[in-house]
Design an enzyme around this catalytic site. Structure first.
Site, PDB file in Angstrom:
ATOM      1  N   VAL A 121      -4.351  -5.426  -0.391  1.00 52.52           N
ATOM      2  CA  VAL A 121      -3.806  -4.623   0.705  1.00 52.52           C
ATOM      3  C   VAL A 121      -2.288  -4.565   0.611  1.00 52.52           C
ATOM      4  CG1 VAL A 121      -5.753  -5.044   2.249  1.00 52.52           C
ATOM      5  CG2 VAL A 121      -3.813  -6.611   2.276  1.00 52.52           C
ATOM      6  N   CYS A 122      -1.712  -3.627   1.341  1.00 48.65           N
ATOM      7  CA  CYS A 122      -0.254  -3.460   1.353  1.00 48.65           C
ATOM      8  C   CYS A 122       0.418  -4.778   1.694  1.00 48.65           C
ATOM      9  CB  CYS A 122       0.153  -2.408   2.377  1.00 48.65           C
ATOM     10  SG  CYS A 122      -0.224  -0.741   1.823  1.00 48.65           S
ATOM     11  N   PRO A 123       1.491  -5.083   1.042  1.00 48.94           N
ATOM     12  CA  PRO A 123       2.259  -4.282   0.088  1.00 48.94           C
ATOM     13  C   PRO A 123       1.918  -4.563  -1.375  1.00 48.94           C
ATOM     14  CG  PRO A 123       3.558  -6.188   0.643  1.00 48.94           C
ATOM     15  CD  PRO A 123       2.231  -6.305   1.400  1.00 48.94           C
ATOM     16  N   SER A 171      -1.600   2.576   0.504  1.00 52.94           N
ATOM     17  CA  SER A 171      -0.926   2.499  -0.798  1.00 52.94           C
ATOM     18  C   SER A 171      -1.179   3.754  -1.624  1.00 52.94           C
ATOM     19  CB  SER A 171      -1.421   1.273  -1.580  1.00 52.94           C
ATOM     20  OG  SER A 171      -1.060   0.089  -0.919  1.00 52.94           O
TER      21      SER A 171
END
Length: 81
Positions: free
Chosen positions: A19-21, A49
């Site tokens: 998951v982000c980042p 993303s």
């Protein structure tokens, strides 16, 4: 810009399940290692993303990019300039 998907990628980066980042951070690190004209294929299932941060990074950096939704994930192609 040509059809990046039709070219053979130099490197493949699998960030599925991240998951982000992390997808963006790993993409930047991989691009740094690559030479000019090389193609990176990224496998990503994080919508933020795939649809926002990675394309924004590529465009800001002046790298050609193509994003394609394939089933439950995206394939992102970035050519380093």
């Amino acid at each position: 810009m040509g059809d990046l998907k039709a070219k053979t990628p130099t490197e493949v980066l699998d960030v599925l399940g991240r998951v982000c980042p992390y997808p963006l951070v790993l993409t930047k690190k991989q691009i740094e290692k690559m030479g000019s004209g090389q193609l990176l294929r990224i496998l990503c299932d994080a919508p933020a993303s795939a649809e926002d941060s990675i394309p924004r990074f590529a465009e800001k950096s002046g790298y050609p990019i193509e994003v394609e939704k394939v089933g439950d994930h995206w394939e992102i192609y970035i050519e380093k300039q």
